[in-house]
Design an enzyme around this catalytic site. Structure first.
Site, PDB file in Angstrom:
ATOM      1  N   GLU A   1       0.651  -1.271  -0.168  1.00 36.26           N
ATOM      2  CA  GLU A   1      -0.038   0.096   0.021  1.00 36.26           C
ATOM      3  C   GLU A   1       0.760   1.396  -0.016  1.00 36.26           C
ATOM      4  O   GLU A   1       0.605   2.085  -0.883  1.00 36.26           O
ATOM      5  CB  GLU A   1      -0.851   0.005   1.416  1.00 36.26           C
ATOM      6  CG  GLU A   1      -1.794   1.277   1.345  1.00 36.26           C
ATOM      7  CD  GLU A   1      -2.658   1.507   0.583  1.00 36.26           C
ATOM      8  OE1 GLU A   1      -3.484   0.696   0.259  1.00 36.26           O
ATOM      9  OE2 GLU A   1      -2.619   2.719  -0.046  1.00 36.26           O
TER      10      GLU A   1
ATOM     11  N   ASP B   1      -4.569  -0.082  -2.326  1.00 38.09           N
ATOM     12  CA  ASP B   1      -5.040  -1.665  -2.256  1.00 38.09           C
ATOM     13  C   ASP B   1      -6.506  -1.590  -2.721  1.00 38.09           C
ATOM     14  O   ASP B   1      -6.698  -1.987  -3.742  1.00 38.09           O
ATOM     15  CB  ASP B   1      -4.769  -2.111  -0.842  1.00 38.09           C
ATOM     16  CG  ASP B   1      -3.518  -2.575  -0.553  1.00 38.09           C
ATOM     17  OD1 ASP B   1      -2.659  -2.881  -1.738  1.00 38.09           O
ATOM     18  OD2 ASP B   1      -3.002  -2.894   0.578  1.00 38.09           O
TER      19      ASP B   1
ATOM     20  N   GLY C   1     -12.014  24.436  -6.488  1.00 38.83           N
ATOM     21  CA  GLY C   1     -12.073  25.929  -6.712  1.00 38.83           C
ATOM     22  C   GLY C   1     -12.665  26.557  -5.354  1.00 38.83           C
ATOM     23  O   GLY C   1     -12.628  28.022  -5.418  1.00 38.83           O
TER      24      GLY C   1
HETATM   25  N1  CAO Z   1       0.542 -23.122  -4.012  1.00 37.35           N
HETATM   26  C1  CAO Z   1       1.779 -23.304  -4.183  1.00 37.35           C
HETATM   27  N2  CAO Z   1       2.511 -21.881  -4.272  1.00 37.35           N
HETATM   28  C2  CAO Z   1       1.713 -20.717  -4.040  1.00 37.35           C
HETATM   29  C3  CAO Z   1       0.379 -20.900  -4.084  1.00 37.35           C
HETATM   30  C4  CAO Z   1      -0.396 -22.095  -3.926  1.00 37.35           C
HETATM   31  N3  CAO Z   1      -1.543 -21.996  -3.679  1.00 37.35           N
HETATM   32  N4  CAO Z   1      -0.083 -19.526  -3.908  1.00 37.35           N
HETATM   33  C5  CAO Z   1       1.102 -18.814  -3.869  1.00 37.35           C
HETATM   34  N5  CAO Z   1       2.029 -19.669  -4.055  1.00 37.35           N
HETATM   35  C6  CAO Z   1       3.544 -18.927  -4.442  1.00 37.35           C
HETATM   36  C7  CAO Z   1       3.651 -18.217  -5.591  1.00 37.35           C
HETATM   37  O1  CAO Z   1       3.552 -18.823  -6.691  1.00 37.35           O
HETATM   38  C8  CAO Z   1       4.883 -17.325  -5.126  1.00 37.35           C
HETATM   39  O2  CAO Z   1       6.097 -18.260  -5.462  1.00 37.35           O
HETATM   40  P1  CAO Z   1       7.413 -17.981  -6.341  1.00 37.35           P
HETATM   41  O3  CAO Z   1       8.114 -16.893  -5.373  1.00 37.35           O
HETATM   42  O4  CAO Z   1       8.203 -19.115  -6.049  1.00 37.35           O
HETATM   43  O5  CAO Z   1       7.062 -17.462  -7.677  1.00 37.35           O
HETATM   44  C9  CAO Z   1       4.845 -17.392  -3.656  1.00 37.35           C
HETATM   45  O6  CAO Z   1       3.650 -18.280  -3.093  1.00 37.35           O
HETATM   46  C10 CAO Z   1       4.825 -15.995  -2.979  1.00 37.35           C
HETATM   47  O7  CAO Z   1       3.968 -15.009  -3.703  1.00 37.35           O
HETATM   48  P2  CAO Z   1       4.465 -13.620  -3.532  1.00 37.35           P
HETATM   49  O8  CAO Z   1       6.003 -13.278  -4.173  1.00 37.35           O
HETATM   50  O9  CAO Z   1       3.273 -12.950  -4.298  1.00 37.35           O
HETATM   51  O10 CAO Z   1       4.222 -13.376  -2.086  1.00 37.35           O
HETATM   52  P3  CAO Z   1       5.320 -12.060  -1.107  1.00 37.35           P
HETATM   53  O11 CAO Z   1       4.497 -12.286   0.346  1.00 37.35           O
HETATM   54  O12 CAO Z   1       6.729 -12.508  -1.260  1.00 37.35           O
HETATM   55  O13 CAO Z   1       4.844 -10.723  -1.892  1.00 37.35           O
HETATM   56  C11 CAO Z   1       3.248  -8.941  -2.302  1.00 37.35           C
HETATM   57  C12 CAO Z   1       3.557 -10.286  -1.468  1.00 37.35           C
HETATM   58  C13 CAO Z   1       1.969  -8.479  -1.929  1.00 37.35           C
HETATM   59  C14 CAO Z   1       4.175  -7.758  -2.220  1.00 37.35           C
HETATM   60  C15 CAO Z   1       3.419  -9.379  -3.699  1.00 37.35           C
HETATM   61  O14 CAO Z   1       2.557 -10.447  -4.099  1.00 37.35           O
HETATM   62  C16 CAO Z   1       3.110  -8.244  -4.797  1.00 37.35           C
HETATM   63  O15 CAO Z   1       3.875  -7.334  -4.974  1.00 37.35           O
HETATM   64  N6  CAO Z   1       2.128  -8.412  -5.297  1.00 37.35           N
HETATM   65  C17 CAO Z   1       1.537  -7.430  -6.543  1.00 37.35           C
HETATM   66  C18 CAO Z   1       1.066  -6.275  -5.673  1.00 37.35           C
HETATM   67  C19 CAO Z   1      -0.087  -6.268  -5.036  1.00 37.35           C
HETATM   68  O16 CAO Z   1      -1.086  -6.834  -5.025  1.00 37.35           O
HETATM   69  N7  CAO Z   1       0.276  -5.457  -3.591  1.00 37.35           N
HETATM   70  C20 CAO Z   1      -0.818  -5.446  -2.653  1.00 37.35           C
HETATM   71  C21 CAO Z   1      -0.549  -6.104  -1.364  1.00 37.35           C
HETATM   72  S1  CAO Z   1      -1.578  -5.583  -0.344  1.00 37.35           S
HETATM   73  O17 CAO Z   1      -0.852  -4.341   0.298  1.00 37.35           O
END
Ligand code: CAO
Length: 433
Positions: free
Chosen positions: A139, A168, A247
């Site tokens: 966010e 978000d 305005g």
């Molecule tokens: N089965 C197996 N693997 C799964 C799964 C499932 N059901 N669901 C998720 N995963 C895996 C994903 O494939 C990913 O694996 P890889 O890294 O190997 O590709 C992993 O879980 C984690 O996913 P992620 O990288 O999205 O999660 P994170 O916690 O590291 O990051 C976030 C979170 C929000 C920063 C990132 O997802 C992002 O930038 N999203 C896009 C922007 C967004 O929506 N942000 C808003 C978040 S709310 O503030």
């Protein structure tokens, strides 16, 4: 009465906030939203900011109403098979993983189109194509990179993020609109399409007036900003404190009780058309005869003094009295309402904007209901699912799995068996209109 999106099935791969707000909205409109979560783990928000041990957090419950939950390891071979079947059976897939996560699982847009050409594939990412496209975003990163933080706060203070989750929940709204538009388009084209929303774009869209001001700066100082006429303007839209941005001049002023109550304030807009009434009620009828005060142009360089005079009057009344007195005079104003006041406001309960929901492990809690009211398809807010609560139900009823096939999928770890806990805890789902 049928729900507007009844018959639309959504494969919900979302987590945290932006994606889940989108699919929650679609679920409120009647779509069947199947939330896919990792076996044994689930959406990370289930365990974040927990107020009650071992119970799904309010963070999770308030973003995942009206959905079903299936646990599925989409990285295992069997899991991929099941996931492919779900893509075949759904109309829309929504995800907000880090860039490339779905491709790494083996589900590129090309492949998805081959599996189901009618599928709409919708994503939230932090950024669109460009230098930051690979970055993970939360966010406040979106608020900072989308123009909100640089234009929020006071001129002599640092940039500020806002409490409203514009990156978000704001982007979730954009995505939901993209999805229903693509569904509408599919009616004619017969094909799905890709829907992409970047959080930076979503925030910038909400900061449109600040890009307006950026361009106005080239033609001189911004007269409605508090920096005018005594402060200085740089080469970028500055922070405007509580100035209205439109305005009409506006500001936050103190009300009775401000010394002890941090929310004893109100916003007053000194709109030109209603100025005579405002001047009279605050005891400054003399302004109406005074050329130093009786035109909007004359007042513009003196807004600080103007709101100081208004505040002398508002400090003698509580914020609700100010509202009662100024509204009949057509003076737009708004009390600064605390979360406590909003939670207790009977009219918001009546409209379903604030809703009480029952949950099997948490008990009763409040949530924000659907802010979009459809007359023929009113939203019914149902509790969020427990982790994997519907795994068997979805495998059986959506994919036609037999009991043996379900057992086989469970024993190889492709799907979870959290249903045992869910069954033990299951209470009748309670919903409130
Ligand atoms: N089965 C197996 N693997 C799964 C799964 C499932 N059901 N669901 C998720 N995963 C895996 C994903 O494939 C990913 O694996 P890889 O890294 O190997 O590709 C992993 O879980 C984690 O996913 P992620 O990288 O999205 O999660 P994170 O916690 O590291 O990051 C976030 C979170 C929000 C920063 C990132 O997802 C992002 O930038 N999203 C896009 C922007 C967004 O929506 N942000 C808003 C978040 S709310 O503030």
């Amino acid at each position: 009465m049928g729900k507007a999106l009844e018959g639309v099935r959504i494969l919900d791969m979302t987590h945290v906030q932006s994606g889940p707000t989108c699919t929650q909205l679609l679920a409120w409109f009647g779509a069947d939203v199947i939330k896919v979560e990792r076996p044994g783990v689930g959406d990370a928000t289930r365990g974040q900011l927990r107020d009650i041990p071992d119970v799904d957090s309010l963070y999770f419950t308030m973003l995942n109403h009206n959905k079903r939950s299936i646990t599925l390891n989409t990285k295992s071979e069997k899991g991929k098979e099941i996931f492919t079947r779900l893509i075949e059976e759904c109309d829309v897939m929504v995800e907000n993983f880090a860039p490339g996560a779905l491709d790494r699982m083996g589900f590129s847009w090309d492949r998805i189109q081959k599996i189901n050409p009618r599928l709409i594939y919708a994503s939230v990412k932090g950024f669109g194509p460009g230098p930051y496209q690979e970055c993970k975003v939360y966010e406040n990163v979106a608020q900072c990179t989308g123009g909100s933080a640089s234009t929020t706060g006071f001129d002599d203070g640092p940039p500020l993020v806002t409490g409203a989750q514009i990156g978000d929940s704001g982007t979730g709204l954009n995505l939901a609109l993209g999805i229903v538009t693509a569904l509408f388009h599919r009616e004619k084209s017969g094909r799905g399409q890709r829907v992409e929303c970047a959080m930076q774009d979503g925030v910038l869209n909400l900061c449109r007036v600040k890009l307006r001001d950026q361009q106005r700066l080239a033609h001189g100082p911004l007269h409605e900003y508090p920096q005018y006429p005594n402060g200085t303007f740089g080469d970028a839209t500055p922070r405007a404190g509580n100035a209205s941005g439109g305005g009409q001049p506006g500001w936050v002023v103190k009300c009775k009780g401000w010394e002890t109550d941090p929310n004893a304030y109100t916003y007053v807009i000194a709109q030109a058309a209603a100025f005579p009434g405002l001047a009279k009620v605050i005891g400054r009828a003399d302004w109406l005869e005074d050329p130093e005060w009786n035109t909007p142009e004359a007042r513009l360089p003196k807004l600080e003094a103007l709101f100081h005079e208004i505040e002398k009057w508002t400090m003698t009344k509580d914020k609700f009295e100010v509202m009662e007195i100024l509204n009949p005079l057509n003076v737009p104003c708004g009390p600064i309402l605390s979360m406590k006041e909003l939670a207790e406001e009977p009219s918001l309960r009546k409209t379903g904007t604030v809703v009480e929901v029952d949950h099997p492990t948490r008990g009763k809690y409040l949530t924000v209901g659907n802010p979009i009211k459809l007359s023929a398809s009113p939203a019914e807010v149902k509790r969020s699912p427990l982790l994997g609560e519907h795994t068997e139900e979805i495998l059986k009823k959506v994919l036609g799995f037999s009991d043996d096939e379900i057992k086989a999928a469970q024993s190889c770890g492709a799907v979870g068996d959290e249903h045992v806990t869910a069954d033990a805890l299951r209470l009748k789902s309670t919903s409130f209109g």
